[in-house]
Design a protein around this motif. Structure first.
Motif, PDB file in Angstrom:
ATOM      1  N   ALA A  17      35.929  25.866  50.718  1.00  0.00           N
ATOM      2  CA  ALA A  17      37.060  25.648  49.819  1.00  0.00           C
ATOM      3  C   ALA A  17      37.652  26.978  49.362  1.00  0.00           C
ATOM      4  O   ALA A  17      38.879  27.154  49.350  1.00  0.00           O
ATOM      5  CB  ALA A  17      36.617  24.820  48.610  1.00  0.00           C
ATOM      6  N   HIS A  18      36.796  27.928  48.998  1.00  0.00           N
ATOM      7  CA  HIS A  18      37.287  29.241  48.567  1.00  0.00           C
ATOM      8  C   HIS A  18      37.998  29.963  49.713  1.00  0.00           C
ATOM      9  O   HIS A  18      39.003  30.653  49.491  1.00  0.00           O
ATOM     10  CB  HIS A  18      36.132  30.095  48.037  1.00  0.00           C
ATOM     11  N   ALA A  19      37.463  29.824  50.927  1.00  0.00           N
ATOM     12  CA  ALA A  19      38.089  30.472  52.079  1.00  0.00           C
ATOM     13  C   ALA A  19      39.494  29.926  52.315  1.00  0.00           C
ATOM     14  O   ALA A  19      40.424  30.670  52.629  1.00  0.00           O
ATOM     15  CB  ALA A  19      37.226  30.280  53.325  1.00  0.00           C
ATOM     16  N   ILE A  20      39.648  28.614  52.156  1.00  0.00           N
ATOM     17  CA  ILE A  20      40.964  27.993  52.342  1.00  0.00           C
ATOM     18  C   ILE A  20      41.922  28.384  51.224  1.00  0.00           C
ATOM     19  O   ILE A  20      43.090  28.703  51.472  1.00  0.00           O
ATOM     20  CB  ILE A  20      40.811  26.460  52.412  1.00  0.00           C
ATOM     21  N   GLU A  21      41.437  28.384  49.993  1.00  0.00           N
ATOM     22  CA  GLU A  21      42.299  28.646  48.841  1.00  0.00           C
ATOM     23  C   GLU A  21      42.573  30.130  48.625  1.00  0.00           C
ATOM     24  O   GLU A  21      43.670  30.507  48.205  1.00  0.00           O
ATOM     25  CB  GLU A  21      41.655  28.051  47.586  1.00  0.00           C
ATOM     26  N   ASP A  22      41.573  30.985  48.909  1.00  0.00           N
ATOM     27  CA  ASP A  22      41.699  32.405  48.576  1.00  0.00           C
ATOM     28  C   ASP A  22      41.502  33.344  49.756  1.00  0.00           C
ATOM     29  O   ASP A  22      41.610  34.562  49.598  1.00  0.00           O
ATOM     30  CB  ASP A  22      40.674  32.787  47.492  1.00  0.00           C
ATOM     31  N   GLY A  23      41.173  32.794  50.920  1.00  0.00           N
ATOM     32  CA  GLY A  23      40.908  33.645  52.066  1.00  0.00           C
ATOM     33  C   GLY A  23      39.608  34.402  51.984  1.00  0.00           C
ATOM     34  O   GLY A  23      39.431  35.436  52.644  1.00  0.00           O
ATOM     35  N   LYS A  24      38.651  33.911  51.185  1.00  0.00           N
ATOM     36  CA  LYS A  24      37.402  34.629  50.950  1.00  0.00           C
ATOM     37  C   LYS A  24      36.235  34.044  51.748  1.00  0.00           C
ATOM     38  O   LYS A  24      36.049  32.843  51.794  1.00  0.00           O
ATOM     39  CB  LYS A  24      37.032  34.589  49.457  1.00  0.00           C
ATOM     40  N   PHE A  25      35.454  34.889  52.373  1.00  0.00           N
ATOM     41  CA  PHE A  25      34.093  34.606  52.825  1.00  0.00           C
ATOM     42  C   PHE A  25      33.877  33.218  53.422  1.00  0.00           C
ATOM     43  O   PHE A  25      33.255  32.363  52.816  1.00  0.00           O
ATOM     44  CB  PHE A  25      33.111  34.812  51.672  1.00  0.00           C
ATOM     45  N   SER A  26      34.383  33.010  54.614  1.00  0.00           N
ATOM     46  CA  SER A  26      34.101  31.761  55.317  1.00  0.00           C
ATOM     47  C   SER A  26      32.594  31.605  55.504  1.00  0.00           C
ATOM     48  O   SER A  26      31.892  32.575  55.811  1.00  0.00           O
ATOM     49  CB  SER A  26      34.778  31.758  56.687  1.00  0.00           C
ATOM     50  N   PRO A  27      32.062  30.392  55.345  1.00  0.00           N
ATOM     51  CA  PRO A  27      30.622  30.207  55.508  1.00  0.00           C
ATOM     52  C   PRO A  27      30.157  30.339  56.953  1.00  0.00           C
ATOM     53  O   PRO A  27      28.984  30.617  57.200  1.00  0.00           O
ATOM     54  CB  PRO A  27      30.392  28.783  54.981  1.00  0.00           C
ATOM     55  N   ALA A  28      31.064  30.143  57.913  1.00  0.00           N
ATOM     56  CA  ALA A  28      30.709  30.295  59.337  1.00  0.00           C
ATOM     57  C   ALA A  28      31.994  30.453  60.136  1.00  0.00           C
ATOM     58  O   ALA A  28      32.414  29.544  60.859  1.00  0.00           O
ATOM     59  CB  ALA A  28      29.896  29.110  59.831  1.00  0.00           C
ATOM     60  N   ASP A  29      32.626  31.594  59.998  1.00  0.00           N
ATOM     61  CA  ASP A  29      33.879  31.846  60.704  1.00  0.00           C
ATOM     62  C   ASP A  29      33.654  31.738  62.207  1.00  0.00           C
ATOM     63  O   ASP A  29      32.633  32.195  62.742  1.00  0.00           O
ATOM     64  CB  ASP A  29      34.405  33.235  60.358  1.00  0.00           C
ATOM     65  N   ALA A  30      34.595  31.116  62.893  1.00  0.00           N
ATOM     66  CA  ALA A  30      34.433  30.853  64.325  1.00  0.00           C
ATOM     67  C   ALA A  30      34.213  32.116  65.140  1.00  0.00           C
ATOM     68  O   ALA A  30      33.537  32.091  66.172  1.00  0.00           O
ATOM     69  CB  ALA A  30      35.646  30.093  64.844  1.00  0.00           C
ATOM     70  N   SER A  31      34.761  33.237  64.674  1.00  0.00           N
ATOM     71  CA  SER A  31      34.579  34.487  65.416  1.00  0.00           C
ATOM     72  C   SER A  31      33.112  34.885  65.503  1.00  0.00           C
ATOM     73  O   SER A  31      32.689  35.535  66.463  1.00  0.00           O
ATOM     74  CB  SER A  31      35.386  35.617  64.758  1.00  0.00           C
ATOM     75  N   THR A  32      32.316  34.491  64.501  1.00  0.00           N
ATOM     76  CA  THR A  32      30.885  34.819  64.502  1.00  0.00           C
ATOM     77  C   THR A  32      30.082  33.850  65.364  1.00  0.00           C
ATOM     78  O   THR A  32      28.884  34.070  65.583  1.00  0.00           O
ATOM     79  CB  THR A  32      30.312  34.803  63.075  1.00  0.00           C
ATOM     80  N   VAL A  33      30.733  32.784  65.840  1.00  0.00           N
ATOM     81  CA  VAL A  33      30.034  31.752  66.609  1.00  0.00           C
ATOM     82  C   VAL A  33      30.301  31.890  68.114  1.00  0.00           C
ATOM     83  O   VAL A  33      29.561  31.335  68.924  1.00  0.00           O
ATOM     84  CB  VAL A  33      30.438  30.346  66.117  1.00  0.00           C
ATOM     85  N   VAL A  34      31.306  32.659  68.482  1.00  0.00           N
ATOM     86  CA  VAL A  34      31.589  32.865  69.902  1.00  0.00           C
ATOM     87  C   VAL A  34      30.350  33.377  70.652  1.00  0.00           C
ATOM     88  O   VAL A  34      30.036  32.882  71.752  1.00  0.00           O
ATOM     89  CB  VAL A  34      32.787  33.817  70.102  1.00  0.00           C
ATOM     90  N   PRO A  35      29.594  34.353  70.118  1.00  0.00           N
ATOM     91  CA  PRO A  35      28.384  34.800  70.826  1.00  0.00           C
ATOM     92  C   PRO A  35      27.353  33.692  71.022  1.00  0.00           C
ATOM     93  O   PRO A  35      26.585  33.731  71.991  1.00  0.00           O
ATOM     94  CB  PRO A  35      27.836  35.916  69.927  1.00  0.00           C
ATOM     95  N   VAL A  36      27.314  32.720  70.119  1.00  0.00           N
ATOM     96  CA  VAL A  36      26.398  31.590  70.273  1.00  0.00           C
ATOM     97  C   VAL A  36      26.726  30.816  71.546  1.00  0.00           C
ATOM     98  O   VAL A  36      25.836  30.458  72.333  1.00  0.00           O
ATOM     99  CB  VAL A  36      26.468  30.658  69.042  1.00  0.00           C
ATOM    100  N   ILE A  37      28.017  30.551  71.757  1.00  0.00           N
ATOM    101  CA  ILE A  37      28.437  29.830  72.961  1.00  0.00           C
ATOM    102  C   ILE A  37      28.133  30.656  74.205  1.00  0.00           C
ATOM    103  O   ILE A  37      27.717  30.120  75.243  1.00  0.00           O
ATOM    104  CB  ILE A  37      29.932  29.477  72.897  1.00  0.00           C
ATOM    105  N   LYS A  38      28.290  31.963  74.116  1.00  0.00           N
ATOM    106  CA  LYS A  38      27.980  32.826  75.260  1.00  0.00           C
ATOM    107  C   LYS A  38      26.491  32.785  75.600  1.00  0.00           C
ATOM    108  O   LYS A  38      26.110  32.770  76.777  1.00  0.00           O
ATOM    109  CB  LYS A  38      28.430  34.258  74.973  1.00  0.00           C
TER     110      LYS A  38
END
Length: 346
Positions: free
Chosen positions: A307-328
């Protein structure tokens, strides 16, 4: 308030997402994609129900799209939602293809929208506990981690997760969690080796896996079996100063299944007999053991941060950019298992 569209109304949606979306005042579930409007309206009488995401997005201007559909739909539906200028929370696995994952990250950035993957296991109490032990240096230099999700499900069930098809099987189901936790702790590995199998009679997809992440100074072993009837080993963390071992899974999933209130005093609290044990050498050179109280799980924190990330652009709990290596890593593990050799991660 964050106007939310929920894609799917099956087990994942109603157990792992809707309770939090209903509880937290920041969210309002206004639209649902489902083929069973009567079922949806019995739970969400105010929500509008549509048969397809395309149709709903043509009519409704929502802030957030939460995707809980079968794995092969995650990528296309996330793309559609982003193209309609929506923030997105997508169930794991993020995608079934790392190139598609990278393209979605680029699209989210160009749209200035949050693209978050539901890696709620970053907020398991036991994971938070071993993360703290590592950060505090309690075990010295970490040399080995074994991390497992074992279950006793010896007979296949007729459901998409276990039938044949893209994204089915236990590795695509539980592998993303185990790999994501490992990468959160230690970063990307040097090499990956794996053994992914279907051992159950008449099984249509894999039900057992063992994956090894090879680092310069440590090794991480990840695995799952469908034949563990006893207490499952969750973590075995070993370092130069000692080791930490914990059995049993984080309680939040079972509590969600049991519809425990978030206001209950037992919510996200590990039972006394399920804490882990730390074994370290004391000042006298003796190996001593102590029980480490498991930190409280924080699935609520995941949605608060979203909610904070959507409203304020703060600290996503699991931003997709950090998950790309998981798929790799998943892609590489599947190749390594097929080729029966260790493959370099690059």
């Amino acid at each position: 308030m964050i106007s939310t569209l929920l894609v799917g109304f099956g087990f994942s949606a109603t157990t792992f997402h809707l309770p939090f979306l209903n509880y937290l005042p920041q969210f309002s579930v206004d639209v649902v994609i489902s083929s069973k409007p009567d079922v949806v309206n019995a739970v969400l009488p105010h929500a509008e129900v549509y048969g397809s995401l395309e149709e709903a997005l043509k009519i409704h201007d929502v802030d957030l799209v939460v995707i809980t559909t079968p794995n092969h739909l995650h990528g296309p539906q996330a793309k559609l939602a982003l193209e309609h200028s929506c923030h997105v929370l997508v169930e794991k696995p993020f995608t079934l293809d790392s190139e598609e994952a990278e393209a979605l990250v680029e699209l989210a950035h160009s749209q200035n929208k949050q693209l978050c993957v539901y890696h709620n296991r970053r907020f398991d109490g036991d994971f938070l506990t071993i993360k703290q032990l590592i950060n505090d240096g309690k075990l010295g230099d970490i040399k080995r981690l074994e991390s497992r999700f074992d279950r006793f499900r010896p007979v296949p069930r007729d459901r998409w997760r276990e039938n044949a098809g893209p994204g089915s099987g236990i590795f695509w189901d539980l592998g993303p969690h185990l790999i994501d936790q490992a990468l959160q702790l230690f970063g990307e590995p040097e090499e990956v080796s794996a053994n992914i199998q279907a051992l159950r009679e008449n099984g249509q997809s894999d039900d057992t896996f063992d994956v090894t992440l090879h680092y310069v100074d440590k090794v991480v072993k990840l695995g799952s079996s469908a034949f563990q009837g006893g207490a499952t080993l969750r973590y075995d963390l070993q370092g130069t100063k000692g080791s930490f071992r914990k059995f049993y899974l984080d309680p939040q999933e079972d509590q969600l299944r049991g519809e425990l209130s978030f206001d209950d005093e037992h919510w996200a609290i590990t039972k006394d007999n399920e804490h882990g044990v730390l074994a370290v050498v004391n000042e006298s050179g003796q190996l001593v053991e102590e029980t480490v109280t498991t930190l409280k799980g924080e699935y609520l924190t995941f949605f608060n941060r979203l909610a904070h990330a959507i409203e304020d652009g703060k600290f996503s709990p699991a931003d997709a950019s950090t998950v790309v290596p998981v798929i790799k890593v998943i892609e590489l593990a599947i190749k390594a298992s097929a080729q029966k050799k260790s493959l370099a991660f690059n």
